[in-house]
Every structure is written in C-alpha cells, then in structure tokens.
Design an enzyme around this catalytic site. Structure first.
Site, PDB file in Angstrom:
ATOM      1  N   HIS A 187      45.374  56.333 -11.809  1.00 21.59           N
ATOM      2  CA  HIS A 187      44.712  56.792 -13.032  1.00 21.59           C
ATOM      3  C   HIS A 187      43.820  55.678 -13.542  1.00 21.59           C
ATOM      4  CE1 HIS A 187      44.160  58.938 -16.804  1.00 21.59           C
ATOM      5  NE2 HIS A 187      44.227  57.756 -17.380  1.00 21.59           N
ATOM      6  N   ARG A 216      43.860  62.947 -33.343  1.00 13.97           N
ATOM      7  CA  ARG A 216      43.534  61.505 -33.334  1.00 13.97           C
ATOM      8  C   ARG A 216      42.032  61.295 -33.283  1.00 13.97           C
ATOM      9  NH1 ARG A 216      46.109  59.636 -28.211  1.00 13.97           N
ATOM     10  NH2 ARG A 216      45.190  57.641 -28.727  1.00 13.97           N
ATOM     11  N   ASP A 222      50.261  66.299 -26.123  1.00 16.47           N
ATOM     12  CA  ASP A 222      49.133  65.362 -26.067  1.00 16.47           C
ATOM     13  C   ASP A 222      47.830  66.045 -26.480  1.00 16.47           C
ATOM     14  OD1 ASP A 222      47.750  62.878 -25.407  1.00 16.47           O
ATOM     15  OD2 ASP A 222      46.871  64.092 -23.812  1.00 16.47           O
ATOM     16  N   LYS A 258      50.897  62.508 -19.412  1.00 16.18           N
ATOM     17  CA  LYS A 258      50.233  63.355 -18.404  1.00 16.18           C
ATOM     18  C   LYS A 258      50.594  62.900 -16.987  1.00 16.18           C
ATOM     19  CE  LYS A 258      46.593  62.630 -20.884  1.00 16.18           C
ATOM     20  NZ  LYS A 258      45.378  62.487 -21.662  1.00 16.18           N
ATOM     21  N   SER A 288      49.917  58.953 -24.565  1.00 17.27           N
ATOM     22  CA  SER A 288      48.995  60.019 -24.179  1.00 17.27           C
ATOM     23  C   SER A 288      48.757  60.001 -22.663  1.00 17.27           C
ATOM     24  CB  SER A 288      47.680  59.818 -24.948  1.00 17.27           C
ATOM     25  OG  SER A 288      46.661  60.603 -24.421  1.00 17.27           O
TER      26      SER A 288
END
Ligand code: URA
Length: 435
Positions: free
Chosen positions: A82, A168, A161, A187, A183
């Site tokens: 990621h 946010r 999220d 995921k 967050s």
C-alpha cells in the site's frame, strides 16, 4: 453506554476502553450516532491522541465494520502493498509482478485517483480491454492460477472508514496519526493478506511533509498490523518530487513496462526494488540482500514482465500493448516547458505537478470526472539536474490544446531554479519492522 460520555472522556484526555471504542464504531455505522457527535470525538482524538491499544482497537473495529476478504483458499503466502499516495507512483504495476514471479501471492485491491494523486485502477484501465471488476471467485482463482490479480475495491469494505473519512475531510481532521493509521490499516486488514508492505511517502506531494511525521505514522501502522497478526513492514520513501519521469495514466503504464524491461530510471527502479525485496522477505523468509538480488533477477530474466503480461491477458486486456507500448493511443497535442536560464533545478513540488497533470485531463477533481488516459507529463529533468537556458525540462500531453495554458502555469509554479548546484535528496529514508 452514552456517546456523550465517551466524547467527554476523550475531551479530558483520558483513555477509552475497548468497549467504548467498539460501541463508537458499530453505532456510527448503524446510524445511531449523529454526524456532529462522530466529528466531536474525532476532533477530541486529534487534540488528545490515542494510545497504541486504543488505535489498534479502533482499527480492528473499523476493519470488522463491513465485509472482509477471505483469502484462505489461496495456496501460498498472500502479500499486499500500500502506498500512502503520491505523484507518478506506478510502483504497484512493477512491484506486484516481480513478487508474483518469485512465488508471492498478490491479491490486490487498488484505488482510483482523486485530486493530485493518481490511482492504479485508472492506470490499468488505460490498457485496452482490461477489467478491474471481477467476481470474488474469479479474483481468487486468478491468484491461485498466476499469483497475481489487481482489481478495484468492491463490496462494503470498512464502511466505518468511509463514514469517518468523509466527515474528516470536511472538518480538518485528516492529518492526525491515529486517524490516518486506523483508516489505512482497517482497509488493509479487511483485504485479507498475511503480509503487508507499506510505502509511506514523505515530502511535498505526500500527506506527511516531514520524515519524522512519516516515521511516526509508519511505526503506528506497523504496530497495528503486527498486533492484528499480519506481518507488516513500512518503507519511508521520498515524495518531494514525482517518482520516475511519467505522470498520467498510460504514460505511467509505459514507464512501468520499460522499468520491467530493465530500462527504468534510477529513482523508480530503486524504490521498486526496495518495496519488492521487503515483500519477498515476508514471502520467502530469506534475508534482505538475497531478496534484492531475487527482485533484480526477475527484471533481468524477463519473468516479471511476463507476469504482468499474464495478468493483463487474464483480465481481458490486450497483452500486445505490453509487448509493444507504441500501441497505446498518443495524445494529439504536446507542449514543451523550457528552462528560462542556465542553472540547476532546486525544487519540484510534487503536488503542484500532480495538479498540472490533472489540469491536462489525466486526473479528477470529482469522482464523476472522465479521464483522458493519454494526457500527462514526461519530465526531462528533475531536482538536482543542471539545465541550460532553452532546454526542455518537461513535455505536457493533452487531447485538448486549451488545457496547456493553465497546466503550464501550474507546472512553472512547481519548479524552482538556482544558480548553485543542489544536492539530490535520499529516495529511501528508513525501513520500519517489528522491534
Ligand atoms: N489515506 C487513507 O486511506 N486514509 C487517510 O486517512 C489518509 C490517507
């Protein structure tokens, strides 16, 4: 239990219990907590922080708030990567075939671009016929068959999220380490892989502008991943300037293919080898130096490029486009940006270059915007390079000529010149693993 009391407790700087955090997440998703109460607690977290235990509990509750991907039918070690987002970041297209060619099982869900950052799903869709939506079974079968599948996010992954992130975004509570970490990691945990390598970007094009902040975020995410039973490693990499030379969807796929052919530029190749070798340490249990050699070997012997072709073919894309990248449609118009004086490039604001690319049609301002796949920017010089007056430092590409005015203005704002030589910045700052 009352949300009022939970908000009050965090406002006073006290630690929340696991039960309180789980109540907050589940009742928010069920619609039993008002948006202004969710926002009040998120703001209190921004001011007073969270302990490692609180952040882990929050993340796991968010991961379990919706669908989770079950990868247990995959034969072998599943590994994900990621990136916290950047400009010119096409590393997934290079790193995942390298790792799959060497035995890793990569079942990856990627995102679309929004704002100044690009997204892997958009880049893949610039290949004729490529499908980024597959059924759950087809996704798992492809990973078992060839070791690699990259699709868009499907199902109702981490709905907590989605809810928190939207709030946010509107209430200035994005740049808060426990909230960013929960967050991202919610995921990743929901996506199911056993190993996770995080590319935490730092610099002008990243969420975290300093190395210290990026390391703090990375440490938090590594702790969360390991506490949840996933082998997690974070690499802090430079995003002060774009990665590689291409920014824009098909331009980046072409650069990724060239990198897999061994013709990539140094910065992109270095970051990809670093990420791939860290993934391979998890997959193989071998030491880092051995994994670096393995990753380089998969480029040198063509096996990584073949793996990318196999994935393109399995997902309905035309693999000829990977063998011969001249088949990608070209933008009708181009525009050269030239150096106005002799000197050195001393800065290249990645975020502004991402916006220039968006203005050419390569990115989206809103989720509904339609992309021009062949639009974008090829950089001919980067920070630290010496340039002569009149030399081309970048070429802009678009199908709509009228876009060059605003895009070139934004590009020029991004680039600083100096008459003195400038030191190149490091590409990799640190690697964070479990202590
Ligand atoms: N990316 C995410 O998915 N979440 C954040 O909070 C920040 C970046």
């Amino acid at each position: 239990m009352r949300i009022y009391d939970i908000i009050h407790k965090k406002r006073k700087g006290e630690e929340l219990t696991d039960e309180e955090i789980k109540f907050f997440v589940s009742e928010s998703v069920n619609g039993n907590i008002k948006d202004y109460q969710i926002t009040a607690l998120l703001m209190a977290i921004c001011f007073n922080g969270m302990s490692a235990r609180e952040t882990s509990t929050l993340t796991i509750a968010m991961a379990e708030s919706g669908d989770t991907v079950d990868l247990s039918s995959i034969d072998g070690y599943t590994v994900d990567k990621h990136s916290t987002g950047g400009v010119g970041d096409k590393t997934t297209l290079i790193v995942t075939p390298i790792v799959a060619a060497l035995g890793g099982k990569v079942a990856k869900m990627s995102g679309r671009g929004l704002g100044h950052t690009g997204g892997t799903v958009d880049k893949l869709e610039s290949i004729e016929g490529f499908r980024t939506t597959l059924s759950g079974n087809d996704f798992l079968n492809q990973v078992n068959k060839i070791g690699l599948c990259v699709v868009g996010q499907s199902g109702d992954l981490a709905p907590a999220d989605k809810k928190f992130y939207a709030l946010r975004n509107d209430t200035a509570t994005v740049d808060c380490i426990p909230l960013i970490a929960s967050s991202i990691m919610s995921k990743k945990l929901a996506a199911g892989s056993k190993g996770i390598v995080l590319d935490v970007k730092t610099g002008s094009g990243a969420f975290m502008k300093s190395v210290e902040e990026s390391e703090a975020l990375a440490k938090t995410m590594v702790e969360i991943g390991n506490a949840a039973g996933r082998d997690t490693v974070a690499v802090i990499t430079n995003m002060d300037i774009p990665l590689g030379n291409a920014v824009g969807n098909s331009l980046e796929v072409i650069e990724a293919v060239e990198t897999l052919k061994g013709n990539g530029c140094e910065d992109l190749t270095t970051v990809c080898i670093e990420l791939a070798s860290n993934m391979l340490t998890l997959v193989t249990g071998k030491d880092k130096a051995t994994c670096v050699e393995m990753a380089k070997g998969a480029i040198a012997d063509g096996s990584a490029l073949n793996k990318l072709k196999e994935m393109v073919s399995e997902q309905g894309g035309n693999p000829e486009w990977i063998s011969d990248t001249s088949l990608f449609p070209k933008a009708e118009h181009s525009f050269e940006i030239k150096a106005e004086s002799d000197g050195y490039i001393c800065s290249m604001d990645a975020e502004k270059i991402g916006v220039a690319s968006l203005l050419l049609g390569a990115g989206r301002n809103t989720k509904e915007d339609v992309l021009d796949f062949s639009a974008g920017i090829i950089l001919k010089a980067k920070t630290g390079d010496k340039v002569a007056k009149g030399e081309t430092i970048a070429t802009l590409y678009a199908n709509d000529e009228t876009k060059f005015e605003s895009a070139s203005q934004k590009f020029n704002e991004a680039v600083g010149f100096s008459t003195d030589p400038v030191e190149k910045q490091p590409l990799i700052y640190s690697v964070i693993r479990e202590k």
